[in-house]
Design a protein around this motif. Structure first.
Motif, PDB file in Angstrom:
ATOM      1  N   ALA A  97       0.819  -1.216   0.000  1.00 49.69           N
ATOM      2  CA  ALA A  97       0.000   0.000   0.000  1.00 49.69           C
ATOM      3  C   ALA A  97       0.850   1.261   0.000  1.00 49.69           C
ATOM      4  CB  ALA A  97      -0.930   0.002   1.215  1.00 49.69           C
ATOM      5  N   TRP A  98       1.879   1.296   0.836  1.00 47.34           N
ATOM      6  CA  TRP A  98       2.688   2.523   0.909  1.00 47.34           C
ATOM      7  C   TRP A  98       3.462   2.761  -0.376  1.00 47.34           C
ATOM      8  CZ3 TRP A  98      -0.464   3.314   4.214  1.00 47.34           C
ATOM      9  CH2 TRP A  98      -0.536   2.741   5.487  1.00 47.34           C
ATOM     10  N   GLY A  99       3.953   1.691  -1.006  1.00 45.97           N
ATOM     11  CA  GLY A  99       4.632   1.861  -2.284  1.00 45.97           C
ATOM     12  C   GLY A  99       3.692   2.389  -3.356  1.00 45.97           C
ATOM     13  N   TRP A 100       2.461   1.884  -3.385  1.00 37.14           N
ATOM     14  CA  TRP A 100       1.461   2.352  -4.347  1.00 37.14           C
ATOM     15  C   TRP A 100       1.144   3.817  -4.113  1.00 37.14           C
ATOM     16  CZ3 TRP A 100      -3.662   4.066  -4.078  1.00 37.14           C
ATOM     17  CH2 TRP A 100      -4.368   4.050  -5.288  1.00 37.14           C
ATOM     18  N   MET A 101       0.992   4.205  -2.841  1.00 32.35           N
ATOM     19  CA  MET A 101       0.688   5.602  -2.516  1.00 32.35           C
ATOM     20  C   MET A 101       1.857   6.523  -2.845  1.00 32.35           C
ATOM     21  SD  MET A 101      -1.327   5.110   1.105  1.00 32.35           S
ATOM     22  CE  MET A 101      -1.412   6.881   1.406  1.00 32.35           C
ATOM     23  N   ALA A 102       3.096   6.063  -2.571  1.00 33.10           N
ATOM     24  CA  ALA A 102       4.267   6.901  -2.854  1.00 33.10           C
ATOM     25  C   ALA A 102       4.440   7.136  -4.345  1.00 33.10           C
ATOM     26  CB  ALA A 102       5.522   6.255  -2.274  1.00 33.10           C
ATOM     27  N   ASP A 103       4.010   6.178  -5.169  1.00 32.88           N
ATOM     28  CA  ASP A 103       4.111   6.343  -6.620  1.00 32.88           C
ATOM     29  C   ASP A 103       3.073   7.328  -7.153  1.00 32.88           C
ATOM     30  OD1 ASP A 103       6.253   4.695  -7.028  1.00 32.88           O
ATOM     31  OD2 ASP A 103       5.057   2.914  -7.460  1.00 32.88           O
ATOM     32  N   ARG A 104       1.930   7.455  -6.471  1.00 37.87           N
ATOM     33  CA  ARG A 104       0.812   8.190  -7.046  1.00 37.87           C
ATOM     34  C   ARG A 104       0.457   9.483  -6.324  1.00 37.87           C
ATOM     35  NH1 ARG A 104       0.736   3.113  -8.172  1.00 37.87           N
ATOM     36  NH2 ARG A 104      -0.221   2.291 -10.059  1.00 37.87           N
ATOM     37  N   TRP A 105       0.568   9.511  -4.997  1.00 36.36           N
ATOM     38  CA  TRP A 105       0.054  10.641  -4.248  1.00 36.36           C
ATOM     39  C   TRP A 105       1.113  11.431  -3.490  1.00 36.36           C
ATOM     40  CZ3 TRP A 105      -4.372   7.322  -1.757  1.00 36.36           C
ATOM     41  CH2 TRP A 105      -5.335   7.039  -2.734  1.00 36.36           C
ATOM     42  N   LEU A 106       2.083  10.750  -2.908  1.00 39.82           N
ATOM     43  CA  LEU A 106       3.062  11.409  -2.052  1.00 39.82           C
ATOM     44  C   LEU A 106       4.470  11.119  -2.558  1.00 39.82           C
ATOM     45  CD1 LEU A 106       1.606  10.435   1.448  1.00 39.82           C
ATOM     46  CD2 LEU A 106       1.612  12.726   0.470  1.00 39.82           C
ATOM     47  N   ASP A 107       5.370  12.101  -2.403  1.00 34.61           N
ATOM     48  CA  ASP A 107       6.757  11.789  -2.712  1.00 34.61           C
ATOM     49  C   ASP A 107       7.304  10.858  -1.633  1.00 34.61           C
ATOM     50  OD1 ASP A 107       8.548  13.396  -0.657  1.00 34.61           O
ATOM     51  OD2 ASP A 107       6.909  14.730  -1.238  1.00 34.61           O
ATOM     52  N   PRO A 108       8.342  10.058  -1.944  1.00 31.63           N
ATOM     53  CA  PRO A 108       8.827   9.052  -0.993  1.00 31.63           C
ATOM     54  C   PRO A 108       9.226   9.615   0.367  1.00 31.63           C
ATOM     55  CG  PRO A 108       9.728   8.638  -3.167  1.00 31.63           C
ATOM     56  CD  PRO A 108       9.029   9.959  -3.242  1.00 31.63           C
ATOM     57  N   TYR A 109       9.851  10.799   0.393  1.00 30.30           N
ATOM     58  CA  TYR A 109      10.269  11.353   1.676  1.00 30.30           C
ATOM     59  C   TYR A 109       9.070  11.682   2.555  1.00 30.30           C
ATOM     60  CZ  TYR A 109      15.206  11.748   0.372  1.00 30.30           C
ATOM     61  OH  TYR A 109      16.504  11.468   0.031  1.00 30.30           O
ATOM     62  N   ARG A 110       8.027  12.254   1.965  1.00 28.35           N
ATOM     63  CA  ARG A 110       6.829  12.552   2.748  1.00 28.35           C
ATOM     64  C   ARG A 110       6.178  11.256   3.240  1.00 28.35           C
ATOM     65  NH1 ARG A 110       4.801  17.803   1.988  1.00 28.35           N
ATOM     66  NH2 ARG A 110       6.625  19.164   1.810  1.00 28.35           N
ATOM     67  N   MET A 111       6.142  10.247   2.383  1.00 28.60           N
ATOM     68  CA  MET A 111       5.567   8.970   2.774  1.00 28.60           C
ATOM     69  C   MET A 111       6.341   8.363   3.945  1.00 28.60           C
ATOM     70  SD  MET A 111       3.083   6.824   1.783  1.00 28.60           S
ATOM     71  CE  MET A 111       2.707   6.684   3.527  1.00 28.60           C
ATOM     72  N   LEU A 112       7.658   8.405   3.873  1.00 32.53           N
ATOM     73  CA  LEU A 112       8.483   7.874   4.955  1.00 32.53           C
ATOM     74  C   LEU A 112       8.333   8.698   6.228  1.00 32.53           C
ATOM     75  CD1 LEU A 112      11.683   7.013   2.888  1.00 32.53           C
ATOM     76  CD2 LEU A 112      10.116   5.369   3.944  1.00 32.53           C
ATOM     77  N   ALA A 113       8.140  10.019   6.086  1.00 34.69           N
ATOM     78  CA  ALA A 113       7.933  10.863   7.261  1.00 34.69           C
ATOM     79  C   ALA A 113       6.634  10.487   7.974  1.00 34.69           C
ATOM     80  CB  ALA A 113       7.907  12.333   6.856  1.00 34.69           C
ATOM     81  N   ILE A 114       5.581  10.242   7.207  1.00 36.39           N
ATOM     82  CA  ILE A 114       4.303   9.844   7.800  1.00 36.39           C
ATOM     83  C   ILE A 114       4.439   8.494   8.509  1.00 36.39           C
ATOM     84  CG2 ILE A 114       1.949   9.123   7.240  1.00 36.39           C
ATOM     85  CD1 ILE A 114       2.008  11.268   5.005  1.00 36.39           C
ATOM     86  N   LEU A 115       5.157   7.566   7.886  1.00 38.98           N
ATOM     87  CA  LEU A 115       5.358   6.254   8.512  1.00 38.98           C
ATOM     88  C   LEU A 115       6.180   6.373   9.790  1.00 38.98           C
ATOM     89  CD1 LEU A 115       6.005   3.994   5.388  1.00 38.98           C
ATOM     90  CD2 LEU A 115       3.909   4.241   6.724  1.00 38.98           C
ATOM     91  N   ALA A 116       7.185   7.254   9.800  1.00 38.88           N
ATOM     92  CA  ALA A 116       7.977   7.458  11.015  1.00 38.88           C
ATOM     93  C   ALA A 116       7.110   8.007  12.142  1.00 38.88           C
ATOM     94  CB  ALA A 116       9.139   8.410  10.724  1.00 38.88           C
TER      95      ALA A 116
END
Length: 413
Positions: A283-302
């Motif tokens: 799910a997070w990989g799919w979202m990072a490809d389409r909605w969020l840049d990877p750094y923002r996605m990783l920040a949310i996960l942190a």
């Protein structure tokens, strides 16, 4: 042409032969990844029983996992030249054998020396699997399907955790710790032989004459040190791996010893947290490809890791079981689910043709976090008299990572 994750330096990304289609390669690599991951978590999944059999404190589980990842860290640095010389599938088969021997030692000789040697051997088996499987998938996967295929393969790690939590504790309860460990050993051996029919097709690109030099083992670390973006990602993975393995290593012991859950119920909750990681990795990989840049996605996960670690520290024996389940699934989805986004960003930030070398170098930092994190978690919890202190401590560096990654995301954009 984009650089696929796991491509090794100097490797021609030639297509695999027709017999090595994407599905069969994915099936083989996913099976191997899941079984070595199950092997790593087999001892933590039976933590109280194993500690009792050896007459030691369950807090030493952190030291066990630390030793596993000492071996994994060394093996990850060695993986690129080994794959090129002996073939990725042969390297993976040897990895399964290493895990099997590493688990058989403490099963047949339940003692601290056997546990130490076994942990190192298990780690040597675990370390090469991700670079080797990435090498195979890079040759057999069309570029337009690479993100999904690599994400599915990465679910093998939490899937192995699901298997460890769901299978190992019931066998311990029914037949004892020795039988449980030997059952995992048997599964690794069966998988090793089951993969053999694919060897000729998948390892046709090996170069038996390729020399093994010390410099080739250190190439990944040198590359990470020379690229600022890779250093940032490697540092982040160091912290995230601490959160991931402290969750997986101590959860059964915490639930069983501090909150009064039965060993089977605690193992079921471990499986639930790992299942959250399975879903999260895709799910997070799919979202990072389409909605969020990877750094923002990783920040949310942190940030989610920090909140969930704090929540785990606050759990009590009378906390509703549903709330515990939801919290642990969310903890697993964040603390276990980050790897796919991370590995994809490592590949993107790598110089052309160097994604595999960069992956092996950053994985050394990732594994080092596991080497130092769980032992520190265990020591802190032992001093404080509760595993709550350990989970509360995990919340602090993950919260700091969330802030740093959010700022890096702004700069990257």
């Amino acid at each position: 042409m984009p650089v696929l994750p796991g491509k090794l330096a100097g490797q021609v990304n030639a297509p695999a032969p027709p017999s090595a289609n994407t599905f069969s390669v994915l099936l083989v690599t996913l099976s191997i990844q899941a079984l070595v991951s199950m092997g790593v978590l087999a001892v933590p999944a039976m933590g109280p029983a194993m500690a009792q059999a050896m007459g030691v404190s369950p807090a030493l589980l952190g030291a066990y996992i630390g030793l596993v990842y000492v071996g994994a860290m060394v093996a990850s640095l060695m993986s690129a030249p080994l794959v090129l010389r002996y073939g990725a599938l042969r390297t993976s088969q040897l990895a399964l054998l290493g895990c099997a021997v590493g688990l058989a030692l403490p099963a047949l000789w339940p003692s601290l020396p056997a546990a130490v040697i076994g942990a190192l051997l298990t780690g040597l088996g675990y370390g090469p699997v991700t670079p080797a499987s990435s090498h195979l998938l890079a040759r057999s996967t069309p570029p337009e399907r690479a993100s999904l295929v690599f994400s599915v393969k990465q679910t093998g790690v939490p899937l192995g955790g699901v298997m460890a939590g769901a299978i190992v504790p019931p066998i311990v309860q029914a037949a004892g710790a020795q039988v449980a460990l030997l059952s995992v050993v048997a599964a690794c051996i069966v998988c090793m032989f089951a993969a053999q029919p694919f060897r000729a097709a998948l390892d046709e690109d090996r170069d038996p004459a390729r020399p093994l030099r010390m410099g080739s083992f250190m190439g990944g670390l040198k590359l990470v040190g020379s690229e600022p973006a890779l250093k940032q990602l490697a540092t982040m993975s160091f912290v995230f791996s601490i959160a991931q393995m402290c969750l997986s290593t101590y959860l059964v012991t915490y639930l069983h010893g501090s909150l009064g859950y039965t060993l089977v119920a605690a193992g079921g909750l471990l499986s639930a947290s790992q299942a959250g990681g399975v879903v999260g990795r895709i799910a997070w990989g799919w979202m990072a490809d389409r909605w969020l840049d990877p750094y923002r996605m990783l920040a949310i996960l942190a940030a989610a890791m920090a909140v969930c670690a704090g929540g785990a520290a606050l759990m009590q024996a009378d906390t509703p079981a549903t709330l515990v389940l939801v919290l642990l699934v969310a903890f697993g989805a964040s603390a276990i689910g980050w790897n796919g986004v991370y590995l994809a960003e490592v590949a993107r930030r790598s110089p052309p043709g160097m994604a595999g070398v960069a992956t092996s170098g950053t994985l050394a930092f990732t594994f080092f976090g596991v080497v130092v994190g769980p032992p520190l978690f265990g020591a802190l919890s032992n001093v404080a008299g509760s595993y709550r202190a350990g989970y509360a401590a995990v919340a602090v560096p993950t919260a700091v990572c969330a802030l740093v990654l959010w700022r890096l995301g702004r700069r990257a954009r």
